[in-house]
Design a protein around this motif. Structure first.
Motif, PDB file in Angstrom:
ATOM      1  N   ASP A 347       0.844  -1.205   0.000  1.00  0.00           N
ATOM      2  CA  ASP A 347       0.000   0.000   0.000  1.00  0.00           C
ATOM      3  C   ASP A 347       0.877   1.251   0.000  1.00  0.00           C
ATOM      4  N   LYS A 348       1.901   1.212   0.881  1.00  0.00           N
ATOM      5  CA  LYS A 348       2.807   2.362   0.991  1.00  0.00           C
ATOM      6  C   LYS A 348       3.581   2.563  -0.306  1.00  0.00           C
ATOM      7  N   LEU A 349       3.987   1.455  -0.917  1.00  0.00           N
ATOM      8  CA  LEU A 349       4.739   1.525  -2.172  1.00  0.00           C
ATOM      9  C   LEU A 349       3.906   2.206  -3.260  1.00  0.00           C
ATOM     10  N   PHE A 350       2.624   1.859  -3.309  1.00  0.00           N
ATOM     11  CA  PHE A 350       1.729   2.469  -4.295  1.00  0.00           C
ATOM     12  C   PHE A 350       1.569   3.970  -4.029  1.00  0.00           C
ATOM     13  N   MET A 351       1.391   4.346  -2.761  1.00  0.00           N
ATOM     14  CA  MET A 351       1.227   5.773  -2.417  1.00  0.00           C
ATOM     15  C   MET A 351       2.500   6.571  -2.686  1.00  0.00           C
ATOM     16  N   MET A 352       3.650   5.923  -2.588  1.00  0.00           N
ATOM     17  CA  MET A 352       4.916   6.602  -2.903  1.00  0.00           C
ATOM     18  C   MET A 352       4.971   6.998  -4.379  1.00  0.00           C
ATOM     19  N   TRP A 353       4.381   6.144  -5.232  1.00  0.00           N
ATOM     20  CA  TRP A 353       4.467   6.375  -6.672  1.00  0.00           C
ATOM     21  C   TRP A 353       3.383   7.336  -7.171  1.00  0.00           C
ATOM     22  N   VAL A 354       2.198   7.278  -6.574  1.00  0.00           N
ATOM     23  CA  VAL A 354       1.073   8.072  -7.073  1.00  0.00           C
ATOM     24  C   VAL A 354       1.034   9.430  -6.378  1.00  0.00           C
ATOM     25  N   ARG A 355       1.600  10.456  -7.047  1.00  0.00           N
ATOM     26  CA  ARG A 355       1.569  11.801  -6.463  1.00  0.00           C
ATOM     27  C   ARG A 355       1.643  12.858  -7.597  1.00  0.00           C
ATOM     28  N   GLU A 356       0.702  12.737  -8.542  1.00  0.00           N
ATOM     29  CA  GLU A 356       0.724  13.630  -9.702  1.00  0.00           C
ATOM     30  C   GLU A 356       0.623  15.109  -9.299  1.00  0.00           C
ATOM     31  N   THR A 357       1.247  15.927 -10.129  1.00  0.00           N
ATOM     32  CA  THR A 357       1.260  17.380  -9.931  1.00  0.00           C
ATOM     33  C   THR A 357       0.474  18.023 -11.070  1.00  0.00           C
ATOM     34  N   GLY A 358      -0.263  19.096 -10.779  1.00  0.00           N
ATOM     35  CA  GLY A 358      -1.067  19.695 -11.842  1.00  0.00           C
ATOM     36  C   GLY A 358      -1.463  21.136 -11.611  1.00  0.00           C
ATOM     37  N   VAL A 359      -2.752  21.366 -11.426  1.00  0.00           N
ATOM     38  CA  VAL A 359      -3.332  22.710 -11.483  1.00  0.00           C
ATOM     39  C   VAL A 359      -2.801  23.656 -10.409  1.00  0.00           C
ATOM     40  N   ILE A 360      -2.819  23.228  -9.152  1.00  0.00           N
ATOM     41  CA  ILE A 360      -2.463  24.152  -8.061  1.00  0.00           C
ATOM     42  C   ILE A 360      -1.005  24.611  -8.171  1.00  0.00           C
ATOM     43  N   PRO A 361      -0.035  23.697  -8.328  1.00  0.00           N
ATOM     44  CA  PRO A 361       1.344  24.147  -8.532  1.00  0.00           C
ATOM     45  C   PRO A 361       1.490  25.060  -9.756  1.00  0.00           C
ATOM     46  N   ALA A 362       0.750  24.758 -10.838  1.00  0.00           N
ATOM     47  CA  ALA A 362       0.814  25.602 -12.038  1.00  0.00           C
ATOM     48  C   ALA A 362       0.297  27.005 -11.739  1.00  0.00           C
ATOM     49  N   ALA A 363      -0.793  27.086 -10.974  1.00  0.00           N
ATOM     50  CA  ALA A 363      -1.359  28.394 -10.613  1.00  0.00           C
ATOM     51  C   ALA A 363      -0.383  29.177  -9.726  1.00  0.00           C
ATOM     52  N   LEU A 364       0.217  28.493  -8.755  1.00  0.00           N
ATOM     53  CA  LEU A 364       1.186  29.154  -7.863  1.00  0.00           C
ATOM     54  C   LEU A 364       2.408  29.619  -8.658  1.00  0.00           C
ATOM     55  N   SER A 365       2.837  28.785  -9.602  1.00  0.00           N
ATOM     56  CA  SER A 365       3.959  29.155 -10.459  1.00  0.00           C
ATOM     57  C   SER A 365       3.622  30.396 -11.284  1.00  0.00           C
ATOM     58  N   GLY A 366       2.368  30.457 -11.770  1.00  0.00           N
ATOM     59  CA  GLY A 366       1.926  31.619 -12.543  1.00  0.00           C
ATOM     60  C   GLY A 366       1.996  32.905 -11.751  1.00  0.00           C
ATOM     61  N   ILE A 367       1.642  32.831 -10.464  1.00  0.00           N
ATOM     62  CA  ILE A 367       1.716  34.004  -9.579  1.00  0.00           C
ATOM     63  C   ILE A 367       3.164  34.469  -9.438  1.00  0.00           C
TER      64      ILE A 367
END
Length: 422
Positions: A347-367
């Motif tokens: 379970d932990k191994l799966f959670m280590m791998w699944v951590r996609e990045t998307g909208v919120i970091p992109a919005a913060l980067s835009g600021i």
């Protein structure tokens, strides 16, 4: 002149809508044939039709349309994510979710920040800022993947809940570091107070909106608007986000909680008449699909290929540190204290791998880019390299890893769950 400008803005919005929908429908069908997560194809399409290649859509020229798509789209997807969460399951993993969304963000920021300061010639504060921007996971990226890949409930709901709650923590951390960089001052008390207000207000508004509208569309005597259930699902998202934001709370947390209440309304004895329930379900599916298309195509148009070309190798190193050092550390530490959840190593191994990045970091980067802070091109490059790598590599391999680890929901459980929801 005003009428002309309004007409141009309207035409721009209609044009963007048309391009997004046509592209989204074609690629959505293609993703079914290729058996790939559709968000990956949307992101690549956005890069191609954006300024980097064909320049059919230059979203930066239309800031209002850009903000509308990213804000409402991510809020609606987050609301849908909340509806997927079972409160009984969430209660069993609440300690893990709480730690992943708070301590996990801080650990990730520090580990990635330290590595960034060694990889790039930037100050430690700028390096920590980069770490904070990409520390939070993204529900707008995760929820569509989990809609296509049937992961076991406990893990799916932990990862989705973490992504909903850690957005607020990540945003507060970024604003605190920005305050230090721009003014040179830092107040732990003020930052803690800001975080507390953001969380409490977001929770309170989400609960209030969720309960009120669940009552108004129910089969109880107060459920006078049940025939408008589809429209009210959109109204809930807009109201929860706006009210929470105006009260200095987390709008994203508010919509997630409103969705959580709506998805668990049977626990409160609030049932929706069957015909309205199915109408609402179909409507939400369509709006959710449209939001998913729009968000990731627009994100693709934001990618600055010239900055990526200049900084791609060091940016890639930062992403690898995030994926293979920071994230495993976060999961190991934050699940260590949760005895009730009884996590297995797979379970932990799966959670280590699944951590996609998307909208919120992109919005913060835009600021940050709009503020033209020193090193803003490096920040932009790292953020979009993180989005590209985590979506293209991690999202596309989620099902493969889940199958290898035997974490897929079997068909019998899926069918019984569908019957239960309906």
């Amino acid at each position: 002149m005003e009428n002309t400008m309004e007409a141009i803005a309207t035409n721009n919005l209609l044009f963007i809508f048309s391009v997004v929908v046509v592209t989204g429908i074609v690629l959505g069908k293609l993703s079914e044939i290729l058996k790939l997560p559709d968000v990956i194809l949307y992101l690549i399409a956005g890069i191609i039709i954006g300024p980097a290649v064909l320049n059919i859509i230059s979203i930066e020229a239309f800031p209002i349309e850009n903000n509308l798509i990213l804000t409402f789209g991510s809020a609606f997807i987050l609301y849908e994510g909340g509806r997927e969460i079972n409160l009984k399951v969430l209660n069993k993993v609440k300690i893990s979710v709480g730690l992943l969304a708070t301590l996990g963000v801080v650990i990730s920021t520090v580990v990635v920040g330290f590595a960034t300061s060694k990889i790039f010639p930037v100050s430690i504060m700028t390096a920590l800022l980069i770490g904070a921007v990409i520390a939070s996971t993204d529900p707008a990226a995760l929820i569509p993947v989990f809609k296509q890949v049937a992961i076991k409930d406990k893990i799916k709901q932990t990862v989705v809940s973490e992504s909903a709650f850690n957005d607020a923590v990540g945003a507060i951390l970024v604003s605190t570091l920005l305050a230090v960089i721009t003014s040179g001052s830092f107040s732990l008390g003020e930052s803690a107070k800001e975080l507390l207000i953001s969380v409490v207000v977001g929770l309170a508004v989400g609960i209030a909106i969720g309960l009120l509208f669940s009552l108004l569309v129910s089969d109880k005597k107060w459920g006078v608007f049940h025939s408008y259930a589809p429209i009210i699902s959109v109204l809930k998202v807009a109201l929860a986000y706006e009210i929470a934001t105006k009260l200095h709370g987390s709008g994203y947390m508010a919509v997630f909680i409103a969705g959580l209440i709506a998805g668990n309304r049977k626990l409160f004895g609030l049932w929706v008449p069957d015909i309205d329930f199915h109408a609402e379900h179909c409507f939400r599916e369509s709006v959710g699909a449209l939001c998913r298309m729009a968000i990731f195509i627009v994100l693709g148009t934001h990618v600055d290929l010239s900055a990526l070309a200049q900084y791609w190798l060091p940016s890639l190193l930062v992403v690898l540190v995030l994926m293979f050092v920071a994230r495993p550390l976060v999961v190991l530490i934050c699940t260590l204290f949760d005895r009730q959840a009884k996590w297995k190593f797979k379970d932990k191994l799966f959670m280590m791998w699944v951590r996609e990045t998307g909208v919120i970091p992109a919005a913060l980067s835009g600021i940050i880019v709009s503020m033209q802070l020193p090193g803003y091109q490096i920040i932009s490059s790292v953020v979009f390299m993180t989005i590209l790598i985590t979506l293209i590599v991690q999202a596309s391999t989620t099902k493969i890893l889940a199958k290898k680890l035997d974490l897929l929901e079997d068909d019998k459980n899926k069918n019984s769950k569908t019957e239960k929801v309906a």
